[in-house]
Design an enzyme around this catalytic site. Sequence first.
Site, PDB file in Angstrom:
ATOM      1  CE  LYS A  80      27.453  45.402  28.693  1.00  0.00           C
ATOM      2  NZ  LYS A  80      28.683  44.600  28.553  1.00  0.00           N
ATOM      3  CB  SER A 155      31.350  46.568  30.746  1.00  0.00           C
ATOM      4  OG  SER A 155      30.994  45.634  29.742  1.00  0.00           O
ATOM      5  CB  SER A 179      31.972  42.602  29.983  1.00  0.00           C
ATOM      6  OG  SER A 179      32.923  43.622  30.104  1.00  0.00           O
TER       7      SER A 179
HETATM    8  N1  GLN Z   1      37.080  44.933  31.316  1.00  0.00           N
HETATM    9  C1  GLN Z   1      37.450  44.664  29.962  1.00  0.00           C
HETATM   10  C2  GLN Z   1      37.616  45.949  29.212  1.00  0.00           C
HETATM   11  O1  GLN Z   1      37.479  46.943  29.817  1.00  0.00           O
HETATM   12  C3  GLN Z   1      36.422  43.797  29.334  1.00  0.00           C
HETATM   13  C4  GLN Z   1      35.248  44.542  28.874  1.00  0.00           C
HETATM   14  C5  GLN Z   1      34.257  43.672  28.217  1.00  0.00           C
HETATM   15  O2  GLN Z   1      34.324  42.457  28.280  1.00  0.00           O
HETATM   16  N2  GLN Z   1      33.330  44.327  27.540  1.00  0.00           N
HETATM   17  O3  GLN Z   1      37.876  45.989  28.053  1.00  0.00           O
END
Ligand code: GLN
Length: 508
Positions: A80, A155, A179
Amino acid sequence: MSKIIELSALELRDAIATGEVSATEATRSYLDAIESLNPKICAYNQVFTEEALQRAEQIDKKRSAGEQLGSLAGLPLAIKDNICTSFGLTTCSSRILDNFRSPYDATVVEKLIEADAIILGKTNMDEFAMGSSTENSAFGITRNPWDTSRVPGGSSGGSAAAVAARLCAAAIGSDTGGSIRQPAAFCGVVGLKPTYGRVSRYGLVAYGSSLDQIGPITRDAKDAALLLGVIAGHDKRDSTSVDRPVPEYLAYLDKPTGEGAKRKLRIGIVKEFQHDSIDPEVLDALKKAIGVFSKAGMEIVEVSLAHSGIDIDSAGRISSYAIACYYLIATAEASSNLARYDGVHYGRRTSQKVNDIIELYSKTRAEGFGDEVKRRIMLGTYALSAGYYDAYYLKALKVRRLIKNDFDSAFQKCDVLLCPTAPELAFPIGQKTDDPVKMYLSDVFTIGANLAGIPGISIPVGLSKSNLPLAIQLLANVFDEQTLLYTARLFEQTSGIGRLKPEMIKDA
Ligand code: GLN
């Protein structure tokens, strides 16, 4: 032998170790797959073609010289783009870091390279890991390999899509509120968020530091165990990483040992997570999974996570303490972590004319950050500001404690919690972009694990009527990744649900 890119990471590693496949052949196969499918899916931000082939050649030489090979020897992996690599760029899919070269490797990257893995490239993500759909990337939207009109989740959408579309043997993601698990669910692959402190965060670009964890996204539970075994462990460069021995995760899957192995496993079903607002196919998948586990001889018990449930008010608005608490803590931490992007320390600086340093900061940040990142910086700054700190941030910390207490009492009654990963299936691109709160609700079942610091895994459990992946989530107590992986593996074995393969790959 089956096509190289169809092998799991473990199968490929073994094939490379025996010389049946060379690391160069494996890397070429993946690079070819990337060339044909990445333009459609947009999973990668960058691909390191030359470097990957050179690395593969080194590993092949090492093998033919009879040298000892690392436990990931020759495996082409994707990382990532919020995890620092000393090669290529580390952009976090943000304009503000679009020219940023890290001077060092993250600890996980060091460990992967030391285990002889090959890094194929960096994957797309929501900017700074803020989002649930990978639509918040400055470099284009990643598409779900099961249906390119839908999101891959986020994400870590790039990593999950790359694993599902066979564009890498496995990938690394990060999980602050879901994410890793939610995109794994949307793409039909396995995603593991380890216990907070299990994997070093050194070199992971910070979003919500008390919530962030790095973990693997793989084709199956065995691969997740293989990768976790490599990346887990104490690191003196991350003071929140925990000094505890790393169990033999992979060996445990075939032969559980110790206390946990002796007793009948108890699976906890969360009372509050069986709500009308959840997609009926998700609930149905959950029911079927309960059936699989009880057939496998596990005891099913009901537990309560009172502060993590969903409420619907008279106007039909959905709310949850967990979501409110998470979006205060995560944004507060983000507002502080992202203060370093000022046009001086890192990355991009505005090219507009400025009169003073404040203007330099504000123009750089206005140009460099996308809307969602700005929204969160504002929310977090507000929650931390004098006068509001007690009402919002401090309150959220108290609720976090209550959520953790709920998990503690649940784990008195069961070993593993079984719940949905997300309330819905992969949704169409654009469906939630105008309504941030709707987007935030996508994480309602995953954020609890981050707030409580416990490990969680999402595993695929079949396909919906519209041919989209269905998933379940398993959660375990802190540092009990073994039981979590063991339960996931048991499901794979007893359910007869094999690795899922999107149509677009079948046609390729
Ligand atoms: N969707 C969640 C957020 O927007 C989790 C994001 C993540 O786990 N990096 O914060």
